[in-house]
Design an enzyme around this catalytic site. Sequence first.
Site, mmCIF file in Angstrom:
data_model
loop_
_atom_site.group_PDB
_atom_site.id
_atom_site.type_symbol
_atom_site.label_atom_id
_atom_site.label_comp_id
_atom_site.label_asym_id
_atom_site.label_seq_id
_atom_site.Cartn_x
_atom_site.Cartn_y
_atom_site.Cartn_z
ATOM 1 N N GLU A 105 0.869 -1.188 0.000
ATOM 2 C CA GLU A 105 0.000 0.000 0.000
ATOM 3 C C GLU A 105 0.911 1.245 0.000
ATOM 4 O O GLU A 105 1.968 1.246 0.652
ATOM 5 C CB GLU A 105 -0.808 -0.072 1.309
ATOM 6 C CG GLU A 105 -1.798 1.025 1.573
ATOM 7 C CD GLU A 105 -2.504 0.814 2.947
ATOM 8 O OE1 GLU A 105 -2.025 -0.012 3.770
ATOM 9 O OE2 GLU A 105 -3.528 1.471 3.182
ATOM 10 N N LYS A 108 -9.731 1.569 -1.731
ATOM 11 C CA LYS A 108 -9.890 0.901 -0.426
ATOM 12 C C LYS A 108 -11.246 1.212 0.205
ATOM 13 O O LYS A 108 -11.608 2.380 0.387
ATOM 14 C CB LYS A 108 -8.759 1.350 0.497
ATOM 15 C CG LYS A 108 -8.677 0.616 1.828
ATOM 16 C CD LYS A 108 -7.442 1.100 2.586
ATOM 17 C CE LYS A 108 -7.193 0.350 3.877
ATOM 18 N NZ LYS A 108 -5.971 0.821 4.561
ATOM 19 N N CYS A 135 -4.920 -3.720 2.644
ATOM 20 C CA CYS A 135 -4.606 -3.750 4.067
ATOM 21 C C CYS A 135 -5.816 -4.037 4.962
ATOM 22 O O CYS A 135 -6.337 -5.130 4.947
ATOM 23 C CB CYS A 135 -3.877 -2.459 4.465
ATOM 24 S SG CYS A 135 -2.886 -2.701 5.961
HETATM 25 C C1 ACM Z 1 -3.856 -0.311 7.161
HETATM 26 O O1 ACM Z 1 -4.965 -0.464 6.657
HETATM 27 N N1 ACM Z 1 -2.911 0.370 6.551
HETATM 28 C C2 ACM Z 1 -3.536 -0.901 8.461
#
Ligand code: ACM
Length: 265
Positions: free
Chosen positions: A38, A109, A142
């Site tokens: 990420e 995301k 993530c």
């Molecule tokens: C995250 O979502 N970077 C922990």
Amino acid sequence: MKAGFYQFTPLFGKKKENIKKVISAVKNADVELLVLPEFFATGYQFVSDEEVAELSEPAPNGDTTRALLELSLERGIYVVAGLPEKDGSRYYNSAVFTGPDGLIGVYRKTHLFFEETLYFTPGDTGFKVWDTKIGRIGIMICFDWFFPESMRTLALSGAEVVAHPSNLVLPFCPDAMPVRCLENRIYAVTANRIGIEHRKKEQSLTFIGKSEIVSPKGEILVRAPEDEEALMVTDIDLTTTRDKSLNPFNNIFKDRRPEQYGPFY
Ligand code: ACM
């Protein structure tokens, strides 16, 4: 199919250096699907709207995506990598998916973590699966892993592999991914980063490394150390994701009973 990840320490704000480092590190890798962390080119701990605006890029027309497109084209490989995406006045924590024939897609995301919520807009793409020459590939980023719905949605949509760019700080994900893979019978490639960011006096973030590739049986096929750079690749057999039967009586998809899951699902 040969799947792999590159785990390293991105330097905050040093996009060119980070991209250069990645390109050089993967130069000789025998890999077909490469997953990067990420925010791999920018670093993670943004501290102002101005910083987010300065380091974010449109996708696909930004320098980072262009570099990834070039990498995909030159090496004939597929790459999934995280970046802060600018779309008009909005900013997303996104991942771009590039292949030898160009841009394949963008995922934004869905579940933002911690102070990402200050600077980014929750994703609006939904969980998508792309049918490519090397397999059906889905993406989550993530903290999305914490919500079983993320990988379930990808698996029900036909994903054989989930590419999972990450900047993990909590300790749970590496040992939880085998369950996510087992319950969906698919592979996952989690590409995490290492190092510490301490850009706020009161807050230091230590990234936990342990990038890994997990099989549909919940086996950890490869796992990187918690604090060392690592490029790891392993062969994965996607045909093993297609049979969702556990035994002659149980098929984990056919046995689902959404009508019994109540109004909350
Ligand atoms: C995250 O979502 N970077 C922990």
